[in-house]
Scaffold this active site. Sequence first.
Site, PDB file in Angstrom:
ATOM      1  N   GLU A 130      11.972   2.911   2.143  1.00  0.00           N
ATOM      2  CA  GLU A 130      12.310   2.392   3.540  1.00  0.00           C
ATOM      3  C   GLU A 130      13.414   1.503   3.266  1.00  0.00           C
ATOM      4  O   GLU A 130      13.226   0.447   3.195  1.00  0.00           O
ATOM      5  CB  GLU A 130      11.376   1.819   4.272  1.00  0.00           C
ATOM      6  CG  GLU A 130      10.311   2.636   4.847  1.00  0.00           C
ATOM      7  CD  GLU A 130       9.237   2.016   5.654  1.00  0.00           C
ATOM      8  OE1 GLU A 130       9.291   0.649   5.979  1.00  0.00           O
ATOM      9  OE2 GLU A 130       8.279   2.890   6.312  1.00  0.00           O
ATOM     10  N   GLU A 214       6.048   9.298   6.122  1.00  0.00           N
ATOM     11  CA  GLU A 214       5.088   8.486   6.342  1.00  0.00           C
ATOM     12  C   GLU A 214       5.013   8.065   7.743  1.00  0.00           C
ATOM     13  O   GLU A 214       6.111   7.810   8.394  1.00  0.00           O
ATOM     14  CB  GLU A 214       5.543   7.011   5.771  1.00  0.00           C
ATOM     15  CG  GLU A 214       4.608   5.811   5.727  1.00  0.00           C
ATOM     16  CD  GLU A 214       4.921   4.540   5.202  1.00  0.00           C
ATOM     17  OE1 GLU A 214       5.489   4.416   3.907  1.00  0.00           O
ATOM     18  OE2 GLU A 214       4.885   3.482   5.834  1.00  0.00           O
TER      19      GLU A 214
HETATM   20  C1  IDC Z   1       2.087  -2.058   4.028  1.00  0.00           C
HETATM   21  C2  IDC Z   1       0.662  -2.090   3.519  1.00  0.00           C
HETATM   22  C3  IDC Z   1      -0.057  -3.455   3.460  1.00  0.00           C
HETATM   23  C4  IDC Z   1       0.719  -4.182   2.302  1.00  0.00           C
HETATM   24  C5  IDC Z   1       2.305  -4.207   2.741  1.00  0.00           C
HETATM   25  C6  IDC Z   1       3.199  -4.495   1.596  1.00  0.00           C
HETATM   26  O1  IDC Z   1      -0.276  -1.312   4.501  1.00  0.00           O
HETATM   27  O2  IDC Z   1      -1.458  -3.583   3.040  1.00  0.00           O
HETATM   28  O3  IDC Z   1       0.334  -5.609   2.100  1.00  0.00           O
HETATM   29  O4  IDC Z   1       2.717  -2.620   2.918  1.00  0.00           O
HETATM   30  O5  IDC Z   1       4.646  -4.986   1.926  1.00  0.00           O
HETATM   31  C7  IDC Z   1       5.696   0.723   6.034  1.00  0.00           C
HETATM   32  C8  IDC Z   1       5.826   0.605   4.590  1.00  0.00           C
HETATM   33  C9  IDC Z   1       4.418   0.380   3.968  1.00  0.00           C
HETATM   34  C10 IDC Z   1       3.450  -0.480   4.738  1.00  0.00           C
HETATM   35  C11 IDC Z   1       3.292  -0.078   6.039  1.00  0.00           C
HETATM   36  C12 IDC Z   1       2.426  -0.908   6.897  1.00  0.00           C
HETATM   37  O6  IDC Z   1       6.488   1.842   4.015  1.00  0.00           O
HETATM   38  O7  IDC Z   1       4.497  -0.038   2.747  1.00  0.00           O
HETATM   39  O8  IDC Z   1       2.462  -0.869   3.734  1.00  0.00           O
HETATM   40  N1  IDC Z   1       4.512   0.340   6.788  1.00  0.00           N
HETATM   41  O9  IDC Z   1       2.962  -1.919   7.133  1.00  0.00           O
HETATM   42  N2  IDC Z   1       6.748   0.847   6.721  1.00  0.00           N
HETATM   43  C13 IDC Z   1       6.253   0.670   8.069  1.00  0.00           C
HETATM   44  C14 IDC Z   1       4.862   0.344   8.291  1.00  0.00           C
END
Ligand code: IDC
Length: 286
Positions: A130, A214
């Site tokens: 991302e 994702e």
């Molecule tokens: C989130 C995880 C969370 C963690 C965080 C770290 O769910 O547990 O603490 O990252 O930065 C994304 C991202 C993905 C995110 C997820 C949810 O690709 O890494 O994971 N998310 O927030 N993009 C949108 C949402």
Amino acid sequence: MLTVTNGKLTDAKGRPVVLRGVSTHGIAWFPQYVDREGFDSVKKAGGNVIRLAMYTDTDNGYLADPEGNLEILRRGLDAAIELDMYVIVDWHILSDGDPLAHADEAVGFFGKITEEYGKDPHIIYEICNEPNGTSWQNIRDYADKVIPTIRKKAPNSIIIVGTPRYSSGIEYPMLDPMEYDNIMYAYHYYAGDHAGYGSLIAAVESGVPVFVSEWGIGDMSGRDAALAAAKDFTGYMKANDISWCAWSLCNKAEPFSLISPDCSLTSGWSRDDLSDAGKLIFSEFK
Ligand code: IDC
């Protein structure tokens, strides 16, 4: 072997192929779910793809511990290959919003992985999860370093390229596509958190090859609204042969997790072991 034909993921004969499955959480944080038996449970539920999310610049991600991350990644790749499932190698940039920030490390990483696995038709390469706070031009410049590296040993494999604004900027490749064969662009969506997916619809209608590498079920708009939005989204993807992976296969107490927080099983889940997000997603694989 997969290929991209007229904006669609297809088999070698040009027939549409749709992949549906799960993304792991960060493989260094939840390594217990990088597991052959767990992947087999996803397969038995109808899933045919696993995304291995390897964080780069977060905590004990790849940059801090390359060998530890590679070991878990290889375990996941070997398990998926053995099960005849597709598997995505995800260079999971996030806090490092500009992929150019660690382009050299990415080139080293993808060079090594394709050296080891480049001939395998199950593997898909996602070169930047991302991108955020950066431009399409920077993503293009990054892709021009990493894609030719991957192509040396994996000349035809599918490559997914992230888009600006946390892979929601699918209008960029629509207006200014890259010149490589067999690439797709990432679109990420969090049902209940994001206001619709109009830009995805526009891109798909204009023939942009999109992989929803994702997506997840959030809770900013309340649980029922998020679940309804998720149902709508899977319906749209089904109707348009769009491949997807859902975030994420773990039991962390957060809305997107597919396993219930009080279940510690890493495979063989019954319906009761799944969260409300998991119940919905596991029923949408077929
Ligand atoms: C989130 C995880 C969370 C963690 C965080 C770290 O769910 O547990 O603490 O990252 O930065 C994304 C991202 C993905 C995110 C997820 C949810 O690709 O890494 O994971 N998310 O927030 N993009 C949108 C949402």
